[in-house]
Design an enzyme around this catalytic site. Structure first.
Site, PDB file in Angstrom:
ATOM      1  N   GLN A 336       0.830  -1.211   0.000  1.00 57.87           N
ATOM      2  CA  GLN A 336       0.000   0.000   0.000  1.00 57.87           C
ATOM      3  C   GLN A 336       0.858   1.253   0.000  1.00 57.87           C
ATOM      4  O   GLN A 336       0.617   2.185  -0.759  1.00 57.87           O
ATOM      5  CB  GLN A 336      -0.934  -0.022   1.234  1.00 57.87           C
ATOM      6  CG  GLN A 336      -2.046   0.997   1.181  1.00 57.87           C
ATOM      7  CD  GLN A 336      -3.032   0.706   0.051  1.00 57.87           C
ATOM      8  OE1 GLN A 336      -3.149  -0.416  -0.413  1.00 57.87           O
ATOM      9  NE2 GLN A 336      -3.714   1.745  -0.408  1.00 57.87           N
ATOM     10  N   GLU A 363       2.078 -26.081   8.380  1.00 61.87           N
ATOM     11  CA  GLU A 363       2.327 -26.583   9.735  1.00 61.87           C
ATOM     12  C   GLU A 363       1.198 -26.186  10.692  1.00 61.87           C
ATOM     13  O   GLU A 363       1.419 -25.834  11.842  1.00 61.87           O
ATOM     14  CB  GLU A 363       3.698 -26.122  10.244  1.00 61.87           C
ATOM     15  CG  GLU A 363       4.778 -26.499   9.233  1.00 61.87           C
ATOM     16  CD  GLU A 363       6.172 -26.579   9.806  1.00 61.87           C
ATOM     17  OE1 GLU A 363       6.311 -26.839  11.004  1.00 61.87           O
ATOM     18  OE2 GLU A 363       7.119 -26.409   9.024  1.00 61.87           O
ATOM     19  N   GLU A 367      -6.220 -21.221  12.218  1.00 61.23           N
ATOM     20  CA  GLU A 367      -7.346 -21.759  12.990  1.00 61.23           C
ATOM     21  C   GLU A 367      -6.869 -22.909  13.889  1.00 61.23           C
ATOM     22  O   GLU A 367      -7.261 -23.016  15.052  1.00 61.23           O
ATOM     23  CB  GLU A 367      -8.462 -22.232  12.039  1.00 61.23           C
ATOM     24  CG  GLU A 367      -9.166 -21.098  11.288  1.00 61.23           C
ATOM     25  CD  GLU A 367      -8.289 -20.392  10.262  1.00 61.23           C
ATOM     26  OE1 GLU A 367      -7.358 -21.032   9.719  1.00 61.23           O
ATOM     27  OE2 GLU A 367      -8.498 -19.203  10.015  1.00 61.23           O
TER      28      GLU A 367
END
Lengths: 379, 256
Positions: A336, A363, A367
């Site tokens: 950006q 790996e 979550e």
């Protein structure tokens, strides 16, 4: 409390930084374009004794600690994510399980060539239907005489094309409805074993990502790694260490993105002044600097716990989770701030973003890291 | 073969020089082995590997120089010596050469290597001064050295040309860029560095009194070069530009 690196750490950091700047960074853009594996870099890392870094000297290793490993991964990843992940996987997925669970004979046979750099390390865990959910493992190993007969498919396996032997996980039996999973070391040249590189990836183009087919592959019974039925436990322990490596990779890539962006913001002029004089840009850069500092501290802490023989599962998950998410945010802001230039390959920040995305997945996804942390805090 | 290297801890080449209260500030500065001394260290290690013997790296400096000595040990030097000069008043090149001469007085040596200049003060005096005091030949800015028995054949950078020189041992040489490509310290080298001997000597140990070696030069003023002004692009056709340039050189820069 002591936040200082030791003399050895400092020397290693300086050496790895100079090596990465001089030998790894210059070809990174080209390797991203061509996907050519950095074999020459790994030959040189072998000569520097870095490929056996945390393993005992009696197996040709460097006898260094996890903090040293983290420093090496960070510096390589700062120059080239593909080189960083190749190195991290070589140590933490390839060498570590053999070091942790191998017999004396297995260590002599399989760990020594990894330390000397004759072969790279790989670990065959993931399958089309199984990753962190080991219960989905389909690959099977059946005893037949004095041998295991192995059938199945492994996917997304790092470094396998350069490996001499690959520990893989397989179902070796059933206890009621529960699968018994064990790890078995398979020589890469075993009959019935084929390694292909069929993937077109988003990033990490120069890292070797393979698919392994096993069709009636026969290996001697003594190739069992560790105890029968403990494959699941072993791979959890292996991944704990691997996650520290991924955290260090994230810090390295984030550091690279931040350094490039800070330099750019000081030089690039718009509306009569350099970008770094605009508060909107300053705040982004301040956030980047802060997140890198925090991520590095967490990576160091997890490494320190491991070095001191303490439980580090939670901290390994935390450092991987925080560092990889911070790295993605930092790479996004880096593009950006670079504006249109950031979207162009030659400015490298877009590569950092593509490389960084894997860190939130490999790996154990973000979550899964949260599941690990939740379990550790007693949910 | 007894090989010695003279090493100096200096500012990293990328550091910005800041002057505070008339002195160069070393606050938050990164230090390195003087790059020319790194060539000397590399060559010393290669000479030892080819001819046998031992490499001792010597520095005259403050306690902190231990870090750079350890790096030299990690590269492959066998032992290190730190001669503490913190009590020396206004130390200069003369002081350092005196201290080194006192150190080498009772040493047996075949080759002493140093950098051609340091990247901070850049006087290039220590090597030649020391050789004079020890009464041995010296060759500066070498880009190649071969040793056969007690004879050395050297190639020396002579302002872009190469001078070939033969000299007898014991000998002092100073290294020029191009002599070699210094190695990275290897991981085993780094791990071993701490166990290698590093001796710290005080002036007393060399039978020197701090007054014997206080500097012979006086620093009158320390200042940065004037800041470079912005460039200017002259406009118009070549004739106009040339006329304008001459006018500026005469009236503004006052050089013609």
């Amino acid at each position: 409390m002591d936040f200082e690196l030791s003399d050895e750490h400092r020397m290693l950091q300086k050496m790895m930084r100079e090596f990465a700047d001089a030998e790894v960074a210059p070809g990174a853009i080209e390797r991203d374009r061509t996907g050519v594996f950095p074999e020459d870099i790994f030959k040189k890392l072998g000569e520097l004794g870095v490929l056996g870094l945390p393993f005992p000297e009696e197996y040709g290793g460097g006898g260094a600690d996890t903090i040293s490993f983290v420093i090496a991964v960070e510096e390589l990843s700062r120059a080239c994510g593909s080189t960083g992940i190749t190195y991290s996987a070589h140590i933490s997925l390839g060498g570590a399980p053999i070091h942790m669970f191998g017999t004396e004979e297995q260590k002599r046979k399989y760990l020594v060539p990894l330390c000397t750099g004759e072969a790279l390390g790989a670990f065959g865990l993931t399958e089309p239907g199984a990753g962190s959910d080991a219960g989905g493992t389909e690959t099977s190993a059946v005893e037949d005489g004095g041998e295991w007969v192995i059938n199945g498919t492994k996917c997304f396996i790092t470094n396998a094309s350069y490996a001499r032997a690959i520990p893989i996980t397989a179902v070796t039996g059933r206890r009621g409805s529960k699968k018994e999973i064990s790890a078995i070391i398979v020589p890469a040249d075993a009959e019935g074993l084929t390694i292909s590189e069929p993937y077109e990836k988003m990033g990490l183009h120069a890292s070797n990502t393979t698919e392994i087919h096993l069709e009636n592959v026969r290996v001697p019974k003594e190739n069992l790694l560790g105890r029968r039925g403990e494959g699941f436990k072993q791979f959890l322990a292996t991944l704990d260490g691997g996650r520290i490596g991924i955290g260090a990779m994230a810090v390295g890539i984030a550091q690279a993105a931040y350094e490039k962006t800070l330099r750019y913001a000081k030089i690039r002029r718009q509306f009569g002044t350099s970008l770094s004089k605009f508060q909107a840009i300053q705040f982004k850069l301040a956030d980047m600097a802060m997140k890198i500092e925090l991520a590095r501290l967490m990576v160091y802490k997890a490494a320190w716990l491991k070095d001191n023989g303490k439980n580090f599962s939670k901290e390994a998950a935390m450092c991987k989770l925080y560092a990889s998410e911070a790295c993605m945010e930092i790479c996004r802001e880096a593009i950006q701030i670079h504006g249109g230039n950031g979207y162009m390959r030659e400015y490298e920040v877009e590569r950092y973003l593509r490389d960084a995305k894997l860190l939130e997945i490999g790996e154990g996804t973000s979550e899964v890291q949260r599941m690990v942390i939740a379990r550790e805090i007693g949910c | 073969m007894n090989i010695y290297v003279l090493m100096k801890r200096t500012f990293d080449t990328e550091e910005k020089i800041v002057i505070e209260n008339g002195c160069i500030s070393d606050d938050g500065v990164n230090f390195i082995i003087n790059p020319y001394d790194e060539f000397a260290i590399e060559e010393a290690i290669r000479l030892r590997d080819a001819h046998g013997g031992e490499v001792t790296v010597v520095t005259v400096g403050a306690e902190d120089a231990e870090k750079e000595l350890r790096t030299a040990l990690a590269m492959g030097c066998d032992r290190a010596v730190l001669i503490n000069n913190e009590d020396v008043e206004d130390g200069d090149q003369w002081s350092t050469a005196e201290i080194l001469a006192a150190y080498f007085k009772d040493k047996e040596f075949d080759v002493i290597l140093g950098g051609n200049v340091s990247n901070d003060n850049g006087t290039g005096q220590i090597g030649p001064r020391l050789a004079e005091k020890l009464g041995i030949p010296h060759v500066s800015t070498i880009v190649k050295i071969e040793i056969d028995g007690d004879k050395a054949t050297l190639e020396r950078d002579a302002e872009g040309d190469i001078e070939i020189i033969e000299a007898s041992l014991p000998l002092l040489v100073t290294a020029q860029q191009g002599l070699n490509e210094p190695r990275y310290p290897s991981l085993p080298g780094i791990m071993k560095a701490k166990k290698k001997p590093l001796e710290v000597l005080e002036l007393d140990d060399l039978d020197l009194d701090e007054d014997d070696v206080s500097g012979r030069t006086e620093t009158v003023e320390v200042f940065l070069p004037p800041e470079k002004g912005a460039g200017r692009i002259l406009e118009g056709d070549p004739d106009t530009q040339a006329r304008e340039l001459v006018r500026l050189l005469r009236n503004e820069a006052k050089v013609i």
